[in-house]
Write an enzyme that holds these catalytic residues in place. Sequence first.
Site, PDB file in Angstrom:
ATOM      1  N   ASN A 180      -5.246   0.845   0.960  1.00  0.00           N
ATOM      2  CA  ASN A 180      -6.378  -0.051   0.680  1.00  0.00           C
ATOM      3  C   ASN A 180      -7.645   0.603   1.251  1.00  0.00           C
ATOM      4  OD1 ASN A 180      -5.526  -0.548   3.300  1.00  0.00           O
ATOM      5  ND2 ASN A 180      -6.004  -2.710   3.259  1.00  0.00           N
ATOM      6  N   CYS A 209      -7.290  -6.044  11.862  1.00  0.00           N
ATOM      7  CA  CYS A 209      -6.801  -5.610  10.545  1.00  0.00           C
ATOM      8  C   CYS A 209      -5.965  -4.353  10.797  1.00  0.00           C
ATOM      9  CB  CYS A 209      -7.992  -5.322   9.632  1.00  0.00           C
ATOM     10  SG  CYS A 209      -7.501  -4.577   8.070  1.00  0.00           S
ATOM     11  N   GLY A 210      -4.684  -4.418  10.471  1.00  0.00           N
ATOM     12  CA  GLY A 210      -3.752  -3.337  10.815  1.00  0.00           C
ATOM     13  C   GLY A 210      -4.062  -2.021  10.125  1.00  0.00           C
ATOM     14  N   ASN A 265     -13.030  -2.830   3.210  1.00  0.00           N
ATOM     15  CA  ASN A 265     -12.852  -3.305   4.590  1.00  0.00           C
ATOM     16  C   ASN A 265     -13.747  -2.442   5.481  1.00  0.00           C
ATOM     17  OD1 ASN A 265     -10.471  -5.190   4.142  1.00  0.00           O
ATOM     18  ND2 ASN A 265      -9.701  -3.295   3.253  1.00  0.00           N
ATOM     19  N   CYS A 286      -1.243  -4.272   3.693  1.00  0.00           N
ATOM     20  CA  CYS A 286      -1.658  -5.085   4.836  1.00  0.00           C
ATOM     21  C   CYS A 286      -0.771  -4.670   6.003  1.00  0.00           C
ATOM     22  CB  CYS A 286      -1.461  -6.557   4.512  1.00  0.00           C
ATOM     23  SG  CYS A 286      -1.816  -7.615   5.907  1.00  0.00           S
ATOM     24  N   ARG A 300     -12.325  -7.229   3.438  1.00  0.00           N
ATOM     25  CA  ARG A 300     -12.548  -7.568   2.029  1.00  0.00           C
ATOM     26  C   ARG A 300     -11.722  -8.818   1.680  1.00  0.00           C
ATOM     27  NH1 ARG A 300     -10.171  -3.621  -2.571  1.00  0.00           N
ATOM     28  NH2 ARG A 300      -8.234  -4.072  -1.473  1.00  0.00           N
TER      29      ARG A 300
HETATM   30  N1  LIG Z   1      -8.248  -7.610   3.261  1.00  0.00           N
HETATM   31  C1  LIG Z   1      -7.460  -6.439   3.034  1.00  0.00           C
HETATM   32  C2  LIG Z   1      -5.994  -6.731   2.964  1.00  0.00           C
HETATM   33  C3  LIG Z   1      -5.427  -7.186   4.254  1.00  0.00           C
HETATM   34  C4  LIG Z   1      -5.420  -6.097   5.303  1.00  0.00           C
HETATM   35  C5  LIG Z   1      -4.764  -6.582   6.546  1.00  0.00           C
HETATM   36  N2  LIG Z   1      -5.362  -7.606   7.272  1.00  0.00           N
HETATM   37  C6  LIG Z   1      -4.169  -5.504   7.444  1.00  0.00           C
HETATM   38  O1  LIG Z   1      -3.687  -5.878   8.524  1.00  0.00           O
HETATM   39  O2  LIG Z   1      -4.099  -4.346   7.056  1.00  0.00           O
HETATM   40  C7  LIG Z   1      -7.846  -5.778   1.683  1.00  0.00           C
HETATM   41  O3  LIG Z   1      -8.305  -6.469   0.758  1.00  0.00           O
HETATM   42  O4  LIG Z   1      -7.672  -4.554   1.579  1.00  0.00           O
END
Ligand SMILES: N[C@@H](CCC[C@H](N)C(=O)O)C(=O)O
Length: 327
Positions: free
Chosen positions: A165, A228-229, A201, A77, A220
């Site tokens: 991810n 989302c970073g 994502n 994340c 996701r």
């Molecule tokens: N929902 C993502 C995990 C979180 C990612 C995040 N918000 C970011 O900033 O990267 C997943 O399930 O891969």
Amino acid sequence: MKIDLIKCHGSGNDFFIIDEISNTYDFTEEQRAVLAKALCDRSTDLGADGILYVLKSEKADARMRVFNPDGSEASMCGNGLRCVARYVCELFGLKEAIIETMKADLQVKKQEDIFEEIPTYLVEISPVSFNLEDLPLNLEIETLINEKISKISEELTFTALAVPNPHFVSIVDKEHISSDLQKNISEYLNGPNEFFPDGVNVSFVKPLKKGHIYVRTFERGVGFTNACGTAMSASTLVTCMNGLNEIGEPVEVYNNGGKVRCVVHEKNGRQYIDLIGNASYVYRSEADVNMENPAEFTLSPKVEFADEIKQYAKLQEYAQQFLKEWM
Ligand SMILES: N[C@@H](CCC[C@H](N)C(=O)O)C(=O)O
């Protein structure tokens, strides 16, 4: 059980930090997942895009574990890592640190403020893989770069990558941003489907001008978030691969919660990305949680970080004005 919470955000992507270094909560695996479901629920007095558990590490300064609001654990994340970077650096009096995550030990560093009086951190987004097995994405090919999958969309091309991810990125026009296309594709790919068994994502990227892009992501385990970073990092890399931006050059990435800066690097044929942006605190509180049924909790009064909230509103205002002009 009483649990200390810090509500924080990176570009409006908001989380609770739960410190398992200074506190001995002794959570079971199941408890971490059910706590995420309970505390992230936006119909309660809390609500967030995820929980960031900060733990001791055998090999780094600290370890971060990320749980989505549906209780699933994410391997990374990016926005959350900036918040954890700040928390760990302030806890141990450091300017930089190494944070262990599920798949990699990542470098984090305090940076010059990205905007007036905004605590800013740089976090490393790595490793990057285009191998479809690493997402996983079930297709009879090894990689998917700017290609159409007609069962997903007749119109758009996508690039699939893990950072680590999984991300599915499309460069789109303004009309696609205002349509239901992203919602429909994302809901399909995050439900039972033949392509992404673990979900993905999904990001739509709109180039604004050289060195500036807008990214919106359906995450996701969450749904649409302000930002989302890892998605903004993956999307910047995809724009570099398409000649829209340059490797080694900063790219300003606008999102619905503000803006960050990403720089793509290439070393020995492998890419990694610097994600630079705010790590802001919103409030502190203590939740008294019935661990037999974590949905039952009471909260101590929230103590707000009023100055940080005020300063961040200025960055948001600036980002919104920029988007009004360039979208
Ligand atoms: N929902 C993502 C995990 C979180 C990612 C995040 N918000 C970011 O900033 O990267 C997943 O399930 O891969």
